[in-house]
Design a protein around this motif. Sequence first.
Motif, mmCIF file in Angstrom:
data_model
loop_
_atom_site.group_PDB
_atom_site.id
_atom_site.type_symbol
_atom_site.label_atom_id
_atom_site.label_comp_id
_atom_site.label_asym_id
_atom_site.label_seq_id
_atom_site.Cartn_x
_atom_site.Cartn_y
_atom_site.Cartn_z
ATOM 1 N N ARG A 36 2.311 -0.427 9.226
ATOM 2 C CA ARG A 36 2.750 -0.352 7.828
ATOM 3 C C ARG A 36 4.121 0.306 7.797
ATOM 4 O O ARG A 36 4.302 1.411 8.321
ATOM 5 N N GLY A 37 5.079 -0.342 7.169
ATOM 6 C CA GLY A 37 6.394 0.257 6.989
ATOM 7 C C GLY A 37 6.544 0.932 5.644
ATOM 8 O O GLY A 37 7.520 1.628 5.396
ATOM 9 N N VAL A 38 5.557 0.704 4.774
ATOM 10 C CA VAL A 38 5.536 1.333 3.440
ATOM 11 C C VAL A 38 4.133 1.863 3.193
ATOM 12 O O VAL A 38 3.160 1.436 3.816
ATOM 13 N N GLY A 39 4.028 2.808 2.266
ATOM 14 C CA GLY A 39 2.731 3.385 1.947
ATOM 15 C C GLY A 39 1.882 2.467 1.082
ATOM 16 O O GLY A 39 2.360 1.485 0.520
ATOM 17 N N HIS A 40 0.599 2.815 0.981
ATOM 18 C CA HIS A 40 -0.341 1.989 0.195
ATOM 19 C C HIS A 40 0.087 1.876 -1.263
ATOM 20 O O HIS A 40 -0.119 0.847 -1.900
ATOM 21 N N GLY A 41 0.705 2.924 -1.782
ATOM 22 C CA GLY A 41 1.053 2.919 -3.204
ATOM 23 C C GLY A 41 2.539 2.766 -3.447
ATOM 24 O O GLY A 41 3.066 3.270 -4.438
ATOM 25 N N ALA A 42 3.225 2.065 -2.551
ATOM 26 C CA ALA A 42 4.693 1.960 -2.636
ATOM 27 C C ALA A 42 5.148 1.366 -3.965
ATOM 28 O O ALA A 42 6.191 1.740 -4.500
ATOM 29 N N HIS A 43 4.369 0.422 -4.506
ATOM 30 C CA HIS A 43 4.781 -0.213 -5.760
ATOM 31 C C HIS A 43 4.339 0.580 -6.984
ATOM 32 O O HIS A 43 5.016 0.610 -8.004
ATOM 33 N N SER A 44 3.194 1.226 -6.898
ATOM 34 C CA SER A 44 2.664 1.920 -8.074
ATOM 35 C C SER A 44 3.173 3.343 -8.189
ATOM 36 O O SER A 44 3.156 3.936 -9.262
ATOM 37 N N GLY A 45 3.615 3.899 -7.044
ATOM 38 C CA GLY A 45 4.088 5.284 -7.050
ATOM 39 C C GLY A 45 2.967 6.267 -6.763
ATOM 40 O O GLY A 45 3.207 7.420 -6.428
ATOM 41 N N ALA A 46 1.711 5.819 -6.875
ATOM 42 C CA ALA A 46 0.578 6.687 -6.592
ATOM 43 C C ALA A 46 0.323 6.717 -5.089
ATOM 44 O O ALA A 46 0.164 5.667 -4.462
ATOM 45 N N ASP A 47 0.290 7.915 -4.544
ATOM 46 C CA ASP A 47 0.011 8.070 -3.111
ATOM 47 C C ASP A 47 0.904 7.155 -2.287
ATOM 48 O O ASP A 47 0.462 6.477 -1.372
ATOM 49 N N GLN A 101 7.780 -2.443 18.411
ATOM 50 C CA GLN A 101 7.126 -2.117 17.146
ATOM 51 C C GLN A 101 7.613 -3.057 16.050
ATOM 52 O O GLN A 101 8.753 -3.516 16.074
ATOM 53 N N MET A 102 6.741 -3.314 15.072
ATOM 54 C CA MET A 102 7.113 -4.077 13.886
ATOM 55 C C MET A 102 6.578 -3.340 12.665
ATOM 56 O O MET A 102 5.381 -3.060 12.576
ATOM 57 N N TYR A 103 7.480 -3.007 11.738
ATOM 58 C CA TYR A 103 7.109 -2.299 10.519
ATOM 59 C C TYR A 103 7.173 -3.278 9.349
ATOM 60 O O TYR A 103 8.231 -3.838 9.059
ATOM 61 N N LEU A 104 6.026 -3.469 8.675
ATOM 62 C CA LEU A 104 5.928 -4.471 7.616
ATOM 63 C C LEU A 104 6.030 -3.819 6.244
ATOM 64 O O LEU A 104 5.566 -2.690 6.039
ATOM 65 N N GLY A 105 6.606 -4.560 5.305
ATOM 66 C CA GLY A 105 6.734 -4.028 3.953
ATOM 67 C C GLY A 105 6.992 -5.129 2.945
ATOM 68 O O GLY A 105 6.897 -6.318 3.250
ATOM 69 N N TYR A 106 7.325 -4.719 1.720
ATOM 70 C CA TYR A 106 7.557 -5.670 0.633
ATOM 71 C C TYR A 106 8.947 -6.290 0.763
ATOM 72 O O TYR A 106 9.954 -5.597 0.693
#
Length: 431
Positions: free
Chosen positions: A93-104, A229-234
């Motif tokens: 994961r290159g971004v967190g679970h809540g990258a779009h919502s801002g939560a966590d 390594q490969m970091y995935l995101g939006y």
Amino acid sequence: MTTNNTTKSFDVAVVGGGIAGLCLTIGLLKHKIPVTLYESAAAFGEIGAGVALGTNAVNAMESIGPDVKAGFERVATFNQWESKNNIWFDFRRGVGHGAHSGADKDAGMGELIHSVQTPRPSAYVHRARFLDELVKLVPDSIAKFGKRLSDIENLSDGNVKLKFHDGTEAVHSAAIGCDGIKSRTRQVVLGENDPAAKAVFSGKYAYRGLIPMDQAAELLGDELARNSQMYLGYHGHVLTFPVEKGKTMNVVAFASKPSWDDPSWVVSTTKDDLRNDFAGWSSHVQSIITLMQKTDIWALFNHLPAKTYVRDRIAIIGDAAHATTPHQGSGAGMAIEDAYVLAEILGGVSSADHLHAAFKAFEQVRIERTHRLVTTSHACGQLYDFELNGVEDNVDKIAEDLRTRMDWIWNEDLEKEVAHAKAIFEKTSKL
């Protein structure tokens, strides 16, 4: 069909001195086929940095000749940890679970999604270093430099005439275009008005960089710096892998854009643009971004499917035939496969009259596989960027997709392909 051990009665022009053109030339020379290699530049050279070569590519090199594989091994770099030898990439994961919502938003950053295993150790090379090794296997007399192709004409006697921008011309029994994604030979084969004659923008662009490994390891830690390594995101992803025997970490950071209007495919930008493209990404990605010195971006183009790879005694292979995005790390590998298969078919040709049949046999066994790569690679870029319909940012579905995505590429039986092509040629050359 047996290979003739005497010099052939026909000769071949190879247009383009990149990986495809050099591998093909080496293969043709093995079969004692007179060949002239025309390169537009003043000397052999490759742009770009690291390139991944999978099992299929190494198998093809070995089949072209042991010297090709030996040259590759001299400059190849593998994951630096023995336990990671057979890992293509660790996908994270290159971004967190809540990258779009801002939560966590930081939760899960850097966590492992899936490790893709390879049939044999995964290898990376610097393009220019690999090219240098291939050049050593081609006699000086074979290559002619400063020869930028302007046109190819089919002559009434069956031969082809190559015309160059410097005003010179050359006549050969056949011509094979290995002149890359902007191939002039492709335009001749398809016709300039064919929608597939020129490459189209893929919707992705990339920042490329080389970082001293010691600096990378200090910021990222040994495991992440010294192994792929490969970091995935939006709408983006970042990959890293070691090159130059582990002295350097190669970085490619991909981002998305709906269209590309600049006539140049490589444009300068700023460090701020780079930072903005990856704002909110994991600390690992941010660390990589801070170390990247160059901020040029490379637009990624690919070809629409060509209706044919052959026109009379003209053929195209490699990026000239099926330029792809790099998301499955297999563009160079497919070009090396092409070179091996075509050289083997031509090795069994006894007369120039049968060159067209040989080219068509090559096309028949290669066109579906190579077109498939372009299609699946484009989809793979969407997968990495959380854009693939039905998958999006569901990492369980991404992991499931990754488990088998590369199998059809790596596990190809090239000897079976060659045998099939030779059987087709035997049949059609007698018609």
